[in-house]
Design an enzyme around this catalytic site. Sequence first.
Site, mmCIF file in Angstrom:
data_model
loop_
_atom_site.group_PDB
_atom_site.id
_atom_site.type_symbol
_atom_site.label_atom_id
_atom_site.label_comp_id
_atom_site.label_asym_id
_atom_site.label_seq_id
_atom_site.Cartn_x
_atom_site.Cartn_y
_atom_site.Cartn_z
ATOM 1 N N GLU A 1 0.810 -1.215 0.000
ATOM 2 C CA GLU A 1 0.000 0.000 0.000
ATOM 3 C C GLU A 1 0.844 1.267 0.000
ATOM 4 O O GLU A 1 1.997 1.269 0.417
ATOM 5 C CB GLU A 1 -0.927 -0.004 1.198
ATOM 6 N N CYS B 1 3.536 8.286 0.793
ATOM 7 C CA CYS B 1 4.236 7.397 1.714
ATOM 8 C C CYS B 1 4.270 6.025 1.039
ATOM 9 O O CYS B 1 3.214 5.447 0.756
ATOM 10 C CB CYS B 1 3.430 7.375 3.008
ATOM 11 N N CYS C 1 6.987 -7.108 7.027
ATOM 12 C CA CYS C 1 8.210 -6.589 7.655
ATOM 13 C C CYS C 1 8.714 -7.621 8.646
ATOM 14 O O CYS C 1 7.930 -8.242 9.359
ATOM 15 C CB CYS C 1 7.931 -5.263 8.368
ATOM 16 N N CYS D 1 7.916 -4.917 15.220
ATOM 17 C CA CYS D 1 7.622 -3.970 16.302
ATOM 18 C C CYS D 1 6.233 -4.310 16.849
ATOM 19 O O CYS D 1 5.306 -4.591 16.072
ATOM 20 C CB CYS D 1 7.675 -2.528 15.803
ATOM 21 N N CYS E 1 2.913 -2.470 15.512
ATOM 22 C CA CYS E 1 2.778 -2.163 14.089
ATOM 23 C C CYS E 1 2.060 -3.261 13.307
ATOM 24 O O CYS E 1 2.382 -4.441 13.448
ATOM 25 C CB CYS E 1 4.179 -1.928 13.511
ATOM 26 N N CYS F 1 0.848 2.447 8.761
ATOM 27 C CA CYS F 1 1.362 1.527 7.755
ATOM 28 C C CYS F 1 0.878 0.092 7.957
ATOM 29 O O CYS F 1 0.771 -0.385 9.061
ATOM 30 C CB CYS F 1 2.879 1.573 7.725
HETATM 31 N N1 SAH Z 1 10.174 0.434 9.052
HETATM 32 C C1 SAH Z 1 10.374 1.827 9.038
HETATM 33 C C2 SAH Z 1 9.447 2.573 8.108
HETATM 34 C C3 SAH Z 1 8.042 2.119 8.058
HETATM 35 S S1 SAH Z 1 7.104 2.376 9.531
HETATM 36 C C4 SAH Z 1 10.304 2.398 10.427
HETATM 37 O O1 SAH Z 1 9.911 1.675 11.351
HETATM 38 O O2 SAH Z 1 10.692 3.545 10.593
HETATM 39 C C5 SAH Z 1 6.776 4.131 9.397
HETATM 40 C C6 SAH Z 1 6.412 4.787 10.726
HETATM 41 O O3 SAH Z 1 5.079 4.438 11.104
HETATM 42 C C7 SAH Z 1 7.331 4.366 11.864
HETATM 43 O O4 SAH Z 1 7.758 5.470 12.622
HETATM 44 C C8 SAH Z 1 6.417 3.464 12.637
HETATM 45 O O5 SAH Z 1 6.847 3.298 13.916
HETATM 46 C C9 SAH Z 1 5.077 4.151 12.481
HETATM 47 N N2 SAH Z 1 3.932 3.325 12.875
HETATM 48 C C10 SAH Z 1 3.790 1.993 12.767
HETATM 49 N N3 SAH Z 1 2.606 1.589 13.252
HETATM 50 C C11 SAH Z 1 1.983 2.705 13.707
HETATM 51 C C12 SAH Z 1 0.726 2.946 14.338
HETATM 52 N N4 SAH Z 1 -0.122 1.944 14.579
HETATM 53 N N5 SAH Z 1 0.409 4.224 14.667
HETATM 54 C C13 SAH Z 1 1.257 5.259 14.390
HETATM 55 N N6 SAH Z 1 2.453 5.082 13.784
HETATM 56 C C14 SAH Z 1 2.815 3.821 13.453
HETATM 57 FE FE1 SF4 Z 2 8.677 -2.909 10.463
HETATM 58 FE FE2 SF4 Z 2 6.543 -1.650 11.402
HETATM 59 FE FE3 SF4 Z 2 8.731 -1.882 12.924
HETATM 60 FE FE4 SF4 Z 2 8.754 -0.233 10.788
HETATM 61 S S1 SF4 Z 2 7.478 -0.012 12.622
HETATM 62 S S2 SF4 Z 2 10.334 -1.741 11.393
HETATM 63 S S3 SF4 Z 2 7.403 -1.393 9.372
HETATM 64 S S4 SF4 Z 2 7.425 -3.601 12.191
#
Ligand code: SAH
Ligand code: SF4
Length: 364
Positions: free
Chosen positions: A96, A117, A124, A128, A131, A345
């Site tokens: 996406e 974006c 991934c 995390c 996420c 994301c």
């Molecule tokens: N993997 C990379 C880039 C993709 S995630 C990273 O982690 O930086 C892009 C951003 O979206 C990151 O800062 C991530 O922590 C944030 N993100 C992920 N899930 C989220 C959520 N549920 N609410 C708000 N931000 C979120």
């Molecule tokens: Fe992967 Fe989501 Fe962590 Fe970014 S925030 S590294 S997309 S698991």
Amino acid sequence: MVKSAGKTDMKSLTFSELQERLRNLGEPSYRTIQITDWLYKKRVDAIDKMTNLPGSLRSRLAEKFSLGTIDIVRVLGARDTTRKFLFRLTGGSLIESVLIPASPALYGGKADRRTICVSTQVGCAYGCKFCASGLEGFSRNLGANEIVEQLIAVERATGEKIDNIVFMGMGEPLANLENVLRAIRIINANWGLGIGARHITVSTSGLAPQIRKLAEEPLQIRLAISLHGATDEVRNRIMPINRRYNIETLLSACDYYKAHKKQHLTFEYILIADVNDSDEQARLLSHHAKRLSAKVNLIPYNSVPGLPWMRPSEKRQEKFLSILRSQRIPATLRREKGHDIDAACGQLRLQTERELRKDVIAKL
Ligand code: SAH
Ligand code: SF4
């Protein structure tokens, strides 16, 4: 580089790589200019539509190269709001992109800019805890062409011109560094999409060795670090990557980056209730930001179905921001634009995959 049936996709090659291939086919160098013009200015979807090339060359190119497009399967949101685009790639995977309308400069651009974006991987591997992208695990890296094509497909579908690009969709860009750098070169170049390096931001969860590699690249792109915790204790709880590269390892890679680059770093910091939103975390975050002259973007957490985390009250968000400001840290608190359509994301993909799975099961 993505190959389908032994063919290289034309949009996964930089100008010099394409030139080299054409030279091997005995073609003069102006062909590279003609072809990149068809790919990135006129944006044709078939080699046969490159009508100023001789027919015999078009046939030879079609034997060696593919020219894929990605299909939009779903769009959420309306014009002038945050819109989400779900794509199906060759092979069936879903990814996406999110198109964010003009808003006060988040990543250094002017207020009247449209930001896309983009995703860099299917799923991934970094898991995390908060996420959606990590929830279903990792499938594969995207090719440079699949990254570039997200931008082209959204411009094609909306008729709008994109000015800013952030690598903050699904996936960890620095774990797919080679293809991400190739895509950035194509996006940045005048022969490509022509978006200035200062309008390109890569976000990472903290892959310290790759941050050092990126520091050595001459490109003046922006880098955002997803910090989300100011101590190892907090980061370890929500980001498994911190057990491999702890905060000090990460920050010293950032020192190295800063010593090589003109652009300021940004810390992304999602505020999650009772996890990382204490006054103490705000004070320590200020300390890290000062060390690196970094800006801080605070993002209220977007809840993900099935996960227990919640965003703090507005009062707590404001308090956290005020502590940073009292330390004179340049900080913004994002009023999450796409909250209503699950802009964070990976969420649209997850939802669609679950629905598709339900459909399949229902048909059995
Ligand atoms: N993997 C990379 C880039 C993709 S995630 C990273 O982690 O930086 C892009 C951003 O979206 C990151 O800062 C991530 O922590 C944030 N993100 C992920 N899930 C989220 C959520 N549920 N609410 C708000 N931000 C979120
Ligand atoms: Fe992967 Fe989501 Fe962590 Fe970014 S925030 S590294 S997309 S698991």
